[in-house]
Every structure is written in structure tokens, then in C-alpha cells.
Scaffold this motif. Sequence first.
Motif, mmCIF file in Angstrom:
data_model
loop_
_atom_site.group_PDB
_atom_site.id
_atom_site.type_symbol
_atom_site.label_atom_id
_atom_site.label_comp_id
_atom_site.label_asym_id
_atom_site.label_seq_id
_atom_site.Cartn_x
_atom_site.Cartn_y
_atom_site.Cartn_z
ATOM 1 N N ALA A 1 -6.832 19.949 -7.398
ATOM 2 C CA ALA A 1 -5.733 19.440 -8.520
ATOM 3 C C ALA A 1 -6.493 20.592 -10.161
ATOM 4 N N ASN A 2 -5.606 20.758 -11.163
ATOM 5 C CA ASN A 2 -5.625 22.076 -11.546
ATOM 6 C C ASN A 2 -6.302 22.048 -13.169
ATOM 7 N N VAL A 3 -7.704 22.478 -12.834
ATOM 8 C CA VAL A 3 -7.982 22.118 -14.136
ATOM 9 C C VAL A 3 -8.484 23.712 -15.328
ATOM 10 N N SER A 4 -8.392 24.317 -15.008
ATOM 11 C CA SER A 4 -8.354 25.381 -15.681
ATOM 12 C C SER A 4 -8.579 24.940 -17.542
ATOM 13 N N THR B 1 1.316 13.337 1.601
ATOM 14 C CA THR B 1 2.417 12.736 0.810
ATOM 15 C C THR B 1 1.823 11.770 -0.863
ATOM 16 N N ARG B 2 0.789 11.215 -0.100
ATOM 17 C CA ARG B 2 0.100 10.272 -0.828
ATOM 18 C C ARG B 2 -0.425 11.591 -2.538
ATOM 19 N N VAL B 3 -0.989 12.539 -2.662
ATOM 20 C CA VAL B 3 -1.731 13.433 -3.480
ATOM 21 C C VAL B 3 -0.116 13.414 -4.347
ATOM 22 N N LEU B 4 0.693 13.585 -3.831
ATOM 23 C CA LEU B 4 2.194 14.373 -4.394
ATOM 24 C C LEU B 4 2.596 12.980 -5.199
ATOM 25 N N GLU B 5 2.267 12.159 -5.079
ATOM 26 C CA GLU B 5 2.841 10.650 -5.312
ATOM 27 C C GLU B 5 1.851 10.485 -6.298
ATOM 28 N N LEU B 6 0.488 10.659 -6.233
ATOM 29 C CA LEU B 6 -0.339 10.251 -7.344
ATOM 30 C C LEU B 6 -0.125 11.215 -8.678
ATOM 31 N N PHE B 7 0.393 12.788 -8.547
ATOM 32 C CA PHE B 7 -0.056 13.538 -9.209
ATOM 33 C C PHE B 7 1.880 13.356 -10.031
ATOM 34 N N SER B 8 2.687 13.213 -8.958
ATOM 35 C CA SER B 8 3.517 12.618 -9.883
ATOM 36 C C SER B 8 4.004 11.689 -10.568
ATOM 37 N N LEU B 9 3.441 10.822 -10.361
ATOM 38 C CA LEU B 9 2.895 8.930 -11.027
ATOM 39 C C LEU B 9 2.213 9.907 -12.371
ATOM 40 N N LEU C 1 -2.628 10.840 -17.434
ATOM 41 C CA LEU C 1 -2.132 12.194 -17.818
ATOM 42 C C LEU C 1 -3.446 12.697 -17.293
ATOM 43 N N TYR C 2 -5.109 11.478 -17.741
ATOM 44 C CA TYR C 2 -6.030 12.863 -17.115
ATOM 45 C C TYR C 2 -6.803 12.155 -16.125
ATOM 46 N N THR C 3 -5.262 12.468 -14.867
ATOM 47 C CA THR C 3 -6.244 12.162 -13.203
ATOM 48 C C THR C 3 -6.786 13.272 -12.816
ATOM 49 N N ALA C 4 -6.385 14.399 -13.483
ATOM 50 C CA ALA C 4 -6.964 16.241 -12.770
ATOM 51 C C ALA C 4 -8.662 16.137 -13.008
ATOM 52 N N GLU C 5 -8.400 16.152 -14.519
ATOM 53 C CA GLU C 5 -10.073 16.294 -15.335
ATOM 54 C C GLU C 5 -11.014 14.985 -14.587
ATOM 55 N N LEU C 6 -10.946 14.211 -15.068
ATOM 56 C CA LEU C 6 -11.950 13.007 -14.309
ATOM 57 C C LEU C 6 -12.135 13.125 -13.460
ATOM 58 N N TYR C 7 -11.570 12.952 -12.168
ATOM 59 C CA TYR C 7 -11.402 13.311 -10.360
ATOM 60 C C TYR C 7 -12.347 14.826 -10.510
ATOM 61 N N ALA C 8 -12.063 15.884 -11.433
ATOM 62 C CA ALA C 8 -12.971 16.429 -10.720
ATOM 63 C C ALA C 8 -14.511 16.432 -11.708
ATOM 64 N N LEU D 1 -9.706 10.936 -6.440
ATOM 65 C CA LEU D 1 -8.735 10.843 -6.289
ATOM 66 C C LEU D 1 -8.120 9.639 -6.811
ATOM 67 N N GLU D 2 -8.087 8.471 -5.522
ATOM 68 C CA GLU D 2 -7.135 7.056 -6.469
ATOM 69 C C GLU D 2 -7.823 5.910 -7.454
ATOM 70 N N LYS D 3 -9.304 6.956 -7.422
ATOM 71 C CA LYS D 3 -9.769 5.408 -8.241
ATOM 72 C C LYS D 3 -9.926 6.502 -9.250
ATOM 73 N N ALA D 4 -9.956 7.914 -9.832
ATOM 74 C CA ALA D 4 -9.682 8.693 -11.138
ATOM 75 C C ALA D 4 -8.545 7.786 -11.933
ATOM 76 N N PHE D 5 -7.412 7.886 -11.055
ATOM 77 C CA PHE D 5 -5.687 7.282 -10.814
ATOM 78 C C PHE D 5 -5.453 5.573 -11.806
ATOM 79 N N THR D 6 -6.663 4.790 -10.591
ATOM 80 C CA THR D 6 -6.711 3.375 -11.042
ATOM 81 C C THR D 6 -7.449 3.173 -11.892
ATOM 82 N N ASP D 7 -7.926 4.050 -12.653
ATOM 83 C CA ASP D 7 -9.029 3.642 -14.032
ATOM 84 C C ASP D 7 -8.286 4.115 -14.812
#
Length: 279
Positions: free
Chosen positions: A171-174, A140-148, A209-216, A195-201
Amino acid sequence: MTQSDPSEQLTGLRSAMTAIGTDPTTPEQRAEQADADRELARRVHAVRPGVPLHHVFAVVQALRAVQTVDALVAPPADRAVLSDTERQFLTYALDLAADHVAFRPDEFTDADRAAMERLRRLAGEAPQDPAPGGELAFVTRVLELFSLSHADLYDGGLFWRVDDGKLSLYANVSDVFAWGGADAEPITPDTLPALEKAFTDLKAIDADLYTAELYAARQRGERPQGAAYPDDKHQAWRQISALFDACGPERPLGLGNPKAAPAHVARPGQPETDTEATR
């Protein structure tokens, strides 16, 4: 469900009634408990609005009564105290509580979860494996982060698959780390804080919008390829670039990374690097 011996049921009922008659709870304490039960009922109703509030409150009150009797009566471990109907009622209450724990895990302590396990045993059920509830809260939390962070994108930046009944999230980083390549970074309960940290930063600079990229990139200790860096069309492009740069050493240009990051390309009247831009 196995029917208990009538004499055992009668003995248990007598013990419960005796315990209720000796309940030391004061009227003031009962009023406080009623207020707490109403608040819990409202919290559960917020998660499960389809269940009428007064039904939830009735279940919570019943659960309170069971807890009171359980605290006052100490039956042998192999002797039932609850009737079949009481067990079903308690199980329903515990299921509601488990749903609330899954959706609001931060609001419950280890002591709360231990109490639920004890009540499960009282209801004649084996203690629940915490993994299902924990997994639900995690997903649920992962879906919430990506929906935001990816609300305006069709793919949402999130990829998932199911193998032998087990759900895996990525995280899709193709094309983020190598040109023309499909790629994904696993997301697990252990890496959820990252993932939370990447989103917060990124949220702090309006760039989530760059959460997936920074997380990976942080998970791999590697910068994205230059073509995946933002350009000056994004107002925080230099700040995003600095976050990417901090993930790993500079990458040489070549196969998979054919283009330099915009922030690293000198422009007339602009500094060549982000370090110079902050001087």
C-alpha cells in the motif's frame, strides 16, 4: 510421456468397461448430475468466456465420466488406467477447474481441492502446489480492492515490485505518516483480511479512497500525520478522523508531523474533538 504396456492398457480398458456396466447411478441421479455439470460449465465459461460454452460442458461431462470410473474401479497405485489422450483431456479439464478455483476461491471447499489433487494423480501429474493458485487469487483480490477504492487516481494507491521472480505488493502511503517521506506498507495473504476490513469500514461511509491509509495505520498501530487527515471538504471527514484516531495514541507535533489534524483544531461554533462532536 511414457507409453504403458499394451496388455496393461487392455486390462485397464476392460476394467473400466466392466465398471461402467455395473454403474448403480439411476436415471434421476444422472439427470441431476447433468444439471450440475451445466451449472459448473456456465460458471467456468463466465471466467473464461473465450472458451465456447459447449466445449466447457463437454470437458465437464468427460471429467464426470472419469470420476465415475475412478470411483468404481480401484486399480493398483502403480498401474495406469487412462490412455495418453485421456490424460491430456483430463489435464485440460483440471486446468479449467484450477482457473475457476483461482478466481472464485470462496466457492470451493477443501474437499473440492482434495478431489482435484486425486484427479491430478490419476492423470499422472504430481499434485499441484496450492501456492500459485492461491497467489493468483490473492493478487486478483488486492487489485480489485484498489481498483474499487482508487479508481479515479493515477497511481491507484498500490505499489509492487518483483525480486528474483517473487511479486510483492504494498500500500503506497508516502507522506502519510511522515512529512516528505516515501513509504509503503506490505500486503500479504496474511494481512489481506485487514485490507478487506479497512475497505469495508470506509466503504460504509463512502470514504474508501482512504483504504491504503487506514490499512497501514491499523497494521502499524499508529495514526497518520495530521496533514494526511481529511478536512471538511469530505462529508465524512470526522468519521474518517475517528477511524484514524483509533489506530494509535495521539502524536505530538514536530518533525514529520508539523500540522494538527483538522478534526482536532477548534473552530468557531464547532466542538474541538470528535468525542465532543458526538455528544
